[in-house]
Motif scaffolding. Structure first.
Motif, PDB file in Angstrom:
ATOM      1  N   TYR A 176      32.680 -21.836  56.245  1.00 21.47           N
ATOM      2  CA  TYR A 176      33.802 -20.606  56.023  1.00 21.47           C
ATOM      3  C   TYR A 176      34.833 -21.093  55.220  1.00 21.47           C
ATOM      4  O   TYR A 176      35.316 -21.677  56.072  1.00 21.47           O
ATOM      5  CB  TYR A 176      33.690 -20.200  57.456  1.00 21.47           C
ATOM      6  N   TYR A 196      38.948 -18.218  55.250  1.00 23.70           N
ATOM      7  CA  TYR A 196      39.568 -17.651  55.510  1.00 23.70           C
ATOM      8  C   TYR A 196      39.524 -16.574  54.444  1.00 23.70           C
ATOM      9  O   TYR A 196      39.178 -16.779  53.164  1.00 23.70           O
ATOM     10  CB  TYR A 196      41.112 -18.384  55.532  1.00 23.70           C
ATOM     11  N   PRO A 197      38.896 -14.706  54.917  1.00 23.72           N
ATOM     12  CA  PRO A 197      38.972 -14.176  53.790  1.00 23.72           C
ATOM     13  C   PRO A 197      40.384 -14.353  52.443  1.00 23.72           C
ATOM     14  O   PRO A 197      39.678 -13.866  51.181  1.00 23.72           O
ATOM     15  CB  PRO A 197      39.170 -12.427  54.469  1.00 23.72           C
ATOM     16  N   ASN A 198      42.003 -14.298  53.113  1.00 24.52           N
ATOM     17  CA  ASN A 198      42.642 -14.503  51.292  1.00 24.52           C
ATOM     18  C   ASN A 198      42.281 -15.720  50.691  1.00 24.52           C
ATOM     19  O   ASN A 198      43.031 -15.620  49.918  1.00 24.52           O
ATOM     20  CB  ASN A 198      44.113 -13.669  51.949  1.00 24.52           C
ATOM     21  N   GLU A 199      40.846 -16.423  51.251  1.00 23.88           N
ATOM     22  CA  GLU A 199      41.169 -18.429  50.661  1.00 23.88           C
ATOM     23  C   GLU A 199      40.582 -17.440  49.226  1.00 23.88           C
ATOM     24  O   GLU A 199      40.256 -18.974  48.485  1.00 23.88           O
ATOM     25  CB  GLU A 199      40.852 -18.824  51.422  1.00 23.88           C
ATOM     26  N   GLU A 257      40.218 -16.285  47.427  1.00 24.56           N
ATOM     27  CA  GLU A 257      41.641 -16.530  45.253  1.00 24.56           C
ATOM     28  C   GLU A 257      42.065 -17.748  45.553  1.00 24.56           C
ATOM     29  O   GLU A 257      42.928 -18.169  45.861  1.00 24.56           O
ATOM     30  CB  GLU A 257      42.650 -14.764  45.697  1.00 24.56           C
ATOM     31  N   GLN A 277      45.568 -20.113  44.089  1.00 21.34           N
ATOM     32  CA  GLN A 277      46.753 -19.397  44.222  1.00 21.34           C
ATOM     33  C   GLN A 277      47.375 -20.587  42.550  1.00 21.34           C
ATOM     34  O   GLN A 277      47.811 -19.583  41.770  1.00 21.34           O
ATOM     35  CB  GLN A 277      47.426 -19.602  44.758  1.00 21.34           C
ATOM     36  N   GLN A 297      43.175 -26.945  46.825  1.00 21.85           N
ATOM     37  CA  GLN A 297      43.026 -25.586  46.694  1.00 21.85           C
ATOM     38  C   GLN A 297      41.153 -25.218  47.589  1.00 21.85           C
ATOM     39  O   GLN A 297      41.209 -23.858  47.458  1.00 21.85           O
ATOM     40  CB  GLN A 297      43.174 -24.533  45.999  1.00 21.85           C
ATOM     41  N   LYS A 321      41.659 -23.749  54.777  1.00 22.46           N
ATOM     42  CA  LYS A 321      42.495 -24.707  55.919  1.00 22.46           C
ATOM     43  C   LYS A 321      42.058 -23.928  57.392  1.00 22.46           C
ATOM     44  O   LYS A 321      43.000 -25.162  58.193  1.00 22.46           O
ATOM     45  CB  LYS A 321      44.087 -24.300  55.673  1.00 22.46           C
ATOM     46  N   SER A 322      40.801 -23.305  57.742  1.00 16.37           N
ATOM     47  CA  SER A 322      40.075 -23.477  58.477  1.00 16.37           C
ATOM     48  C   SER A 322      39.168 -25.104  58.115  1.00 16.37           C
ATOM     49  O   SER A 322      38.914 -25.268  59.808  1.00 16.37           O
ATOM     50  CB  SER A 322      39.262 -22.673  58.693  1.00 16.37           C
TER      51      SER A 322
END
Lengths: 399, 171, 249
Positions: A7, A9-12, A14, A16, A334, A338-339
């Protein structure tokens, strides 16, 4: 989702920071390392490395000119980058980069190169023909005072600039390390060792680059390699590399022993997604092997030709290893969520704005700039005669 | 470094010989890069003064005017009070039932445009079965207090509204 | 909590409409408060109360946020996660969030695991790491405690995306600048609640004003066992969770 495991987070999904941000610490590292090598001769009076002094300065300049380009290219709104100078946010670890960069470029590097080359620039401004004459004339900044007293002043001021330059070089690259090391949300980056690891790896890569460039330049110019110089640089490379390796191992041991909440996730990442770039390329091929080669040249009596080959091999491996280190820091930081529950993948594109093609172009560009600089300001004068201050034939020299 | 060893020796000698004004005279060329740097710095300050946004720094390290710009965005959801303002009847029905805490727009969707021009902008009809199932389909992860059914077994395929009135679902 | 609701109900008839059944009643939003003109930021400090025991994972909040704020597909200002924790294994919960939970979740029928939904949203931290790292002052803490982005000033360096421990930021694919939850700043300064709170059918989330002494948030914080996400990050998050499980990260 493709390339995702566990799992995130949905914004992860992509990533950066792309390969361009890998280039950025790599390039600034080469700058800082090359400058520190140059300062060895000037401040610490290591006469043996003198043949590389000017080359190191020009290398530092060539890479420094390219260093901000990957950042610029990466920005979502590149036309707004000047805001960093207009309204730098004091609490941001990134905001001071522009100022540190300009300080280093204008006050340290350009000034030191100008002072170092001034006598010759004045000479060339009188002897060169065509448009080059005007280029050199402009570079004299309108002063042709190269009498012995003026040279004495240059020498003194140049020394002071170098003394200021050493902490500045430390600042430039330690600072880049801090940009990563201060991100508390990212367990892979967040360590107080980051600036110092960046600094020493910068010195390693810069020294290796200058060693390689020096040997390559001599080969191209069909001149003999000054082995006392190469041996000394290799010795420094070995020692600095040992410190760098110790620091990185300290970081690793600390992480393994402390085994905080991020450890299992990061450990799994190193064992899988980062295995080739971290364990194989960075640690084994890029650190242990060159260290072993350099150690061998320190311990055993090896013939000159073999030594040259070994130095070149060690330098190439080192440069690849340090690039892998930058990659593992920037990209590795990256790939995990972060979860701490999952991983994503970095897909290197080719001909896009942040793809492999612009990255390669940005990697070649400093060498093109260096080629121009070496033509403009030859580091190895053909005739030693020009160095005689009273010599009226200064004008006759051109590299 | 390109200077011969004798250069430093000479410098020492020159230092002894030269008086202070003489020294300064020979440092004259250094003024030139200093002037270049100062000119660059002055130019930077000039440009900076001209292009930093007017309200920057008024309230903190940001452009204060951006607060008002962000507030300019038009709401898409009108808010419960606006719905109730016109639809008093159905609002009263809803308030007497178990869906009393469910805002109109939770099911009917964003209605600000409808509220601004009720005649021209009308809501699309709702898929009531899907809407009910969206909340009430049985799922062991939902809190136990929340009413859930396995819709197939609960209704045998009949649409929910054949028994339940969505605005007041209990019998 | 029932007491507070009763208090609220007695305050105004309007609340009869607004007050949810649940333990997190919507605060008395002053719908009449004149938006543009009369708003005084110094009189507010925005926060949010989320009750895990009320969330049914319907995805209404995610869709409402999308509709209100034109959130680009594939990115989320708010999203819902479903946790399944087996026995004592707090370290390895099974977590999913298909498309941010915008279309709800496939029904689960797991009697062996502890299961619950966790709505996520920007925590509007008082010590925001994202604000700290912005090099130019394009993201900032508003006087009323909302972390906002100046879209005309952001240069898209993405440093703040890395600095956020909660994964609440993304780069807008059209604007190439950073984007995030604004707590519907354009709504709350007009006296409305956020779109996600407006659309939540169970009152699992409620906008709160910490400076309003009558706001139910005070009762919420007093009565519940309250937690914030990743407190060890010391961000002083202002999204408060009741009944948050230790497995949530």
């Amino acid at each position: 989702m493709h390339g995702v495991e566990g799992y995130i987070y949905p914004n992860e999904l992509e990533l950066q920071w792309s390969v361009l941000i890998v280039l950025y610490p790599y390039l600034t590292g080469l700058v800082a390392g090359a400058f520190i090598l140059a300062s060895l001769e000037r401040v610490f009076k290591v006469a043996a490395v003198k043949p590389t002094y000017r080359l190191a300065l020009l290398t530092a300049l060539a890479f420094l000119l390219v260093a901000p380009l990957p950042l610029q290219l990466h920005l979502g709104r590149p036309e707004r980058s000047f805001e960093m100078y207009l309204t730098p946010h004091r609490s941001s670890a990134m905001a001071m980069f522009g100022f540190v960069y300009l300080w280093y470029l204008m006050v340290v590097l350009l000034l030191e190169i100008w002072l170092e080359y001034r006598v010759e620039i004045v000479g060339w401004s009188k002897s060169a023909r065509g448009p080059m004459r005007w280029v050199y004339k402009a570079l004299t900044l309108g002063s042709d005072d190269i009498g012995p007293e003026a040279r004495a002043v240059d020498d003194k001021v140049g020394w002071i600039v170098t003394v200021i330059g050493i902490p500045s070089a430390f600042l430039l690259h330690g600072y880049v390390g801090f940009i990563f090391g201060s991100v508390k949300a990212n367990a892979w980056w967040s360590t107080p060792l980051m600036p110092i690891v960046f600094l020493f790896s910068a010195m390693v890569s810069g020294i290796a680059a200058v060693l390689l460039l020096y040997m390559a330049a001599m080969k191209v110019k069909r001149r003999p390699i000054d082995m006392r110089c190469a041996d000394t640089i290799a010795k420094y490379l070995f020692y600095v590399f040992l410190i760098d390796f110790s620091l990185e191992m300290l970081d690793l041991v600390h992480r393994i022993y402390e085994a905080d909440e991020s450890f299992r996730t990061l450990d799994f990442m190193v064992q899988t997604r980062l295995y080739v770039s971290q364990v194989v390329i960075q640690i084994l091929l890029g650190t242990c092997l060159p260290l072993a080669i350099l150690a061998a040249t320190q311990i055993f009596r090896i013939g000159e030709a073999a030594r040259r080959a070994l130095y070149a091999t060690a330098a190439v491996l080192t440069l690849a290893g340090i690039f892998a280190m930058r990659w593992n820091v920037v990209i590795g930081g990256q790939l995990f969520s972060k979860s701490y529950l999952g991983y994503t993948t970095y897909k290197l594109e080719f001909a896009t704005r942040e793809g492999l093609l612009p990255a390669l172009a940005l990697m070649i560009l400093p060498f093109a700039i260096l080629w121009v600089l070496v033509k403009l300001l030859p580091p190895w004068p053909e005739k030693q005669a020009i160095l005689e201050p009273s010599d009226a034939t200064i004008a006759g020299v051109k590299g | 470094m390109g200077r011969p060893a004798t250069g430093r020796g000479r410098r020492a000698a020159a230092d002894e010989e030269a008086c202070v004004p003489g020294k300064l005279k020979h440092a004259g060329h250094l003024i030139r890069p200093a002037v270049v740097l100062l000119l660059g710095f002055a130019l930077f300050l000039l440009v900076r003064g001209a292009v930093v946004p007017a309200t920057f720094g008024e309230l903190g390290h940001y452009r204060a005017a951006s607060l008002d710009e962000i507030r300019q965005q038009a709401p898409a959801f009108a808010g419960q009070a606006v719905c109730a303002g016109c639809h008093a009847g159905v609002t009263a029905v809803r308030a007497s039932g178990k869906h009393r805490a469910v805002a109109c727009e939770a099911c009917h969707g964003p209605s600000a445009r409808h509220a601004a021009d009720p005649a021209a902008v009308r809501h699309a009809p709702l898929d009531v079965v899907a809407l009910c199932a969206g909340c009430h389909e049985k799922d062991s992860a939902k809190p136990k207090w929340f009413r859930q059914v396995e819709s197939k077994e609960h209704s045998g395929g009949a649409p929910c509204q054949s028994c339940h009135q969505p605005h007041k679902p209990e019998f | 909590m029932t007491i507070s609701r009763r208090d609220l109900l007695s305050q105004s008839g309007k609340l009869l409409i607004l007050a949810p059944v649940a333990a997190v009643p919507a605060p008395p939003r002053r719908a009449s408060e004149d938006a543009a003109a009369g708003y005084d930021p110094s009189r507010h400090r925005w926060a949010m109360a989320i009750d895990i025991d009320k969330c049914i994972g319907c995805g209404n909040c995610v869709r409402a946020c999308e509709q209100e704020n034109d959130v680009p597909a594939g990115f989320f200002r708010t999203w819902i996660e479903r946790y399944q924790v087996s026995g004592a294994d707090q370290e390895h919960p099974k977590v999913e969030s298909p498309d941010g939970g915008r279309n709800g979740f496939p029904p689960s029928s797991n009697s062996n695991a502890k299961e619950f939904y966790v709505p996520k949203i920007c925590n509007q931290c008082s010590e925001s790491p994202c604000v700290q790292v912005c090099p130019v002052g394009a993201t900032f803490d508003s006087p009323d405690g909302v972390v906002l982005v100046d879209q005309s000033y952001c240069l898209g360096c993405r440093y703040c995306v890395h600095a956020c421990p909660y994964g609440c930021r993304y780069i807008h694919p059209g604007r190439h600048t950073v984007d995030k939850c604004t707590f519907c700043y354009h709504r709350i300064t007009r006296g409305l609640t956020t779109a996600c709170c407006e659309a939540c059918p169970t009152g699992a989330r409620a906008l709160a004003d910490l400076k309003d002494p009558r706001d139910p948030i005070h009762e919420f914080l007093r009565v519940n066992k309250v937690h914030v996400l990743k407190p060890h990050m010391a961000t002083r998050a202002k999204v408060f969770y009741a009944s948050l499980d230790g497995a949530v990260r």
